[in-house]
Design an enzyme around this catalytic site. Structure first.
Site, PDB file in Angstrom:
ATOM      1  N   ARG A  45       0.816  -1.214   0.000  1.00  0.00           N
ATOM      2  CA  ARG A  45       0.000   0.000   0.000  1.00  0.00           C
ATOM      3  C   ARG A  45       0.852   1.267   0.000  1.00  0.00           C
ATOM      4  NH1 ARG A  45      -5.278  -1.179   3.845  1.00  0.00           N
ATOM      5  NH2 ARG A  45      -6.566  -1.982   2.151  1.00  0.00           N
ATOM      6  N   LYS A 206     -18.697 -15.635   4.322  1.00  0.00           N
ATOM      7  CA  LYS A 206     -20.140 -15.442   4.377  1.00  0.00           C
ATOM      8  C   LYS A 206     -20.768 -15.097   3.052  1.00  0.00           C
ATOM      9  CE  LYS A 206     -20.451 -13.742   9.081  1.00  0.00           C
ATOM     10  NZ  LYS A 206     -20.475 -12.497   9.834  1.00  0.00           N
ATOM     11  N   GLY A 359      -9.382  -8.229   0.831  1.00  0.00           N
ATOM     12  CA  GLY A 359      -8.151  -8.189   1.608  1.00  0.00           C
ATOM     13  C   GLY A 359      -7.546  -9.564   1.824  1.00  0.00           C
TER      14      GLY A 359
HETATM   15  P1  ADP Z   1     -11.871 -11.204   1.467  1.00  0.00           P
HETATM   16  O1  ADP Z   1     -11.215 -10.480   2.608  1.00  0.00           O
HETATM   17  O2  ADP Z   1     -10.898 -11.616   0.409  1.00  0.00           O
HETATM   18  O3  ADP Z   1     -13.058 -10.460   0.916  1.00  0.00           O
HETATM   19  P2  ADP Z   1     -13.507 -12.765   3.230  1.00  0.00           P
HETATM   20  O4  ADP Z   1     -13.160 -11.868   4.354  1.00  0.00           O
HETATM   21  O5  ADP Z   1     -14.875 -12.720   2.698  1.00  0.00           O
HETATM   22  O6  ADP Z   1     -12.451 -12.589   2.034  1.00  0.00           O
HETATM   23  O7  ADP Z   1     -13.263 -14.276   3.649  1.00  0.00           O
HETATM   24  C1  ADP Z   1     -12.056 -14.736   4.174  1.00  0.00           C
HETATM   25  C2  ADP Z   1     -12.274 -15.629   5.338  1.00  0.00           C
HETATM   26  O8  ADP Z   1     -13.117 -16.727   5.021  1.00  0.00           O
HETATM   27  C3  ADP Z   1     -10.986 -16.221   5.826  1.00  0.00           C
HETATM   28  O9  ADP Z   1     -10.733 -15.763   7.124  1.00  0.00           O
HETATM   29  C4  ADP Z   1     -11.218 -17.728   5.784  1.00  0.00           C
HETATM   30  O10 ADP Z   1     -10.677 -18.414   6.895  1.00  0.00           O
HETATM   31  C5  ADP Z   1     -12.726 -17.824   5.801  1.00  0.00           C
HETATM   32  N1  ADP Z   1     -13.195 -19.090   5.231  1.00  0.00           N
HETATM   33  C6  ADP Z   1     -13.057 -19.530   3.973  1.00  0.00           C
HETATM   34  N2  ADP Z   1     -13.541 -20.767   3.837  1.00  0.00           N
HETATM   35  C7  ADP Z   1     -14.010 -21.151   5.039  1.00  0.00           C
HETATM   36  C8  ADP Z   1     -14.629 -22.342   5.556  1.00  0.00           C
HETATM   37  N3  ADP Z   1     -14.871 -23.383   4.770  1.00  0.00           N
HETATM   38  N4  ADP Z   1     -14.952 -22.358   6.865  1.00  0.00           N
HETATM   39  C9  ADP Z   1     -14.707 -21.298   7.655  1.00  0.00           C
HETATM   40  N5  ADP Z   1     -14.142 -20.162   7.236  1.00  0.00           N
HETATM   41  C10 ADP Z   1     -13.784 -20.076   5.954  1.00  0.00           C
HETATM   42 MG    MG Z   2     -11.760 -10.303   4.705  1.00  0.00          MG
END
Ligand code: ADP
Ligand code: MG
Length: 404
Positions: A45, A206, A359
């Site tokens: 960043r 989610k 992120g």
């Molecule tokens: P980003 O930051 O890229 O938008 P998110 O914050 O939506 O992504 O999601 C990332 C999180 O989702 C991570 O902390 C990961 O551990 C969790 N995650 C992914 N798959 C699973 C799963 N099957 N069970 C529990 N948590 C999960």
């Molecule tokens: Mg995230």
């Protein structure tokens, strides 16, 4: 109707104005990750903000004040959230002395009195209550130390705070920095002028946090590839018993609606055919790969399985534009990171236009050593999500516009 992206592309950028002899204030996003010893673990960043800062230096701005937040302090000074930890790295990268301003309110005059070629870095702007409240008085104070306002904090551009939004009320010349323009251009390429087929790869924790995204882009894409905990809700919607897996009961109907809408728009949907399951996340003793239909009692799905990696990789390989948001599993834990890393490899290997928002996803791409192989990695998690959702980001909305 003009899209949110076209609208944001219409803002003036730094190259449209003259900064020579001007006092400029640049809102940057130096909210970088640090370890427990305050070592910066990823300075992307900061590096991404350099073109804007260097341009101002090279074009004779008389003072440059850098404003950023760092972490999310709950009110007032906290040592661990001090931007002092960032100053040294910034000096090293800029190869220039950076003066640290602990309390800008008491240094206002010094900054406001134009003095040749000084670079100031203000202490974490969120130590001031007025920042997050988008307080008008506070915004005015910030505005009083500059002639030109440049917003280059893409990662914070979805926030209506004093330094990202409120300040624009009180400054005449307000433009976007180069990073902001690059980010918009990258998403423009993926969403407005893409080369088909377009694949959206989504995952993460989610469905609820990404449902607006799905609804907004479903009509534009050709393939929807779903992994992570998000796919658990979809698999549940197909009637599979996901046992202890993380999924959202109240979004099962939403998942069904997405599947129906996808069918209506002839979007191909890819869901995990096998999953990695474990008896416990922290103290796993038993880890197995099973078909998605066969999650064992007391187990939870924490990653996509090898057959799914193959399936997803093939669908990815046949795409010309790939947008990725959300890891395929709990990638923070080594044992459950394979699926995410392999998908990072698969996307990295493509000759497609590949863009990452989110992120955690950006972090995963980095950990998989694939960053170089992607066309663009957004510096904004929440901001890139809102951009994909079709929103106009507040950080762009009040900037000067290019006259047609
Ligand atoms: P980003 O930051 O890229 O938008 P998110 O914050 O939506 O992504 O999601 C990332 C999180 O989702 C991570 O902390 C990961 O551990 C969790 N995650 C992914 N798959 C699973 C799963 N099957 N069970 C529990 N948590 C999960
Ligand atoms: Mg995230």
């Amino acid at each position: 109707m003009i899209s949110n992206i076209s609208y944001m592309q219409g803002v003036k950028s730094l190259k449209d104005i003259d900064v020579s002899g001007k006092r400029v204030l640049i809102r940057v996003d130096f909210n970088v990750p640090v370890d427990s010893h305050n070592n910066i673990t990823d300075d992307r960043r900061i590096r991404m903000a350099l073109p804007t800062i260097n341009y101002c230096i090279d074009h004779g701005a008389c003072s440059i004040t850098l404003v950023s937040h760092f972490g999310d302090p709950k009110g007032g000074y906290e040592e661990k959230y001090s931007l002092i930890h960032v100053r040294k790295r910034l000096e090293r990268l800029l190869q220039k002395k950076v003066e640290f301003i602990e309390d800008f309110e008491s240094s206002q005059n010094e900054i406001a009195t134009c003095s040749l070629e000084r670079v100031f870095l203000l202490e974490n702007i969120r130590f001031h209550e007025g920042e997050k409240q988008n307080d008008a008085e506070f915004s005015k104070k910030l505005a009083s130390i500059c002639d030109v306002y440049i917003n280059d904090a893409f990662g914070t551009s979805h926030r209506k705070h004093a330094s990202t939004y409120g300040i624009t009320e009180f400054v005449e010349i307000k433009v976007a920095g180069f990073l902001m323009m690059r980010e918009i251009e990258a998403f423009n390429k993926a969403l407005e002028h893409p080369v088909h087929p377009i694949a959206l790869v989504v995952g993460g924790a989610k469905i609820s946090s990404k449902i607006t995204l799905l609804e907004a882009v479903l009509e534009k894409i050709d393939k929807l590839i779903i992994g992570g905990a998000m796919s658990n809700t979809f698999l549940r919607a197909l009637g599979y018993d996901m046992k202890e897996s993380l999924y959202e009961e109240e979004y099962i109907q939403t998942a069904r609606d997405v599947l129906a809408k996808a069918q209506e728009h002839q979007v191909k949907v890819y869901l995990p055919v096998d999953v990695v399951i474990t008896d416990s996340i922290e103290k796993s003793i038993d880890i197995q790969v099973v078909p998605s239909q066969d999650v064992l009692d007391g187990f939870r799905a924490v990653d996509i399985g090898p057959a799914t990696v193959k399936l997803f990789s093939e669908a990815i390989g046949l795409s010309n534009t790939i947008i990725w948001n959300g890891p395929m599993g709990i990638y923070e834990i080594d044992k459950f990171s394979k699926g995410t890393f392999k998908i990072a490899n698969a996307i990295g290997d493509c000759y497609a236009y590949t863009i990452v928002g989110g992120g955690d996803t950006a972090d995963a791409v980095d950990k998989a050593s694939e960053a170089e192989n992607f066309s663009f990695i957004s510096t904004g998690g929440g901001a890139s999500l809102e951009l994909l959702e079709g929103k106009i980001l507040p950080g762009f909305s009040n900037l000067n516009r290019v006259e047609k």
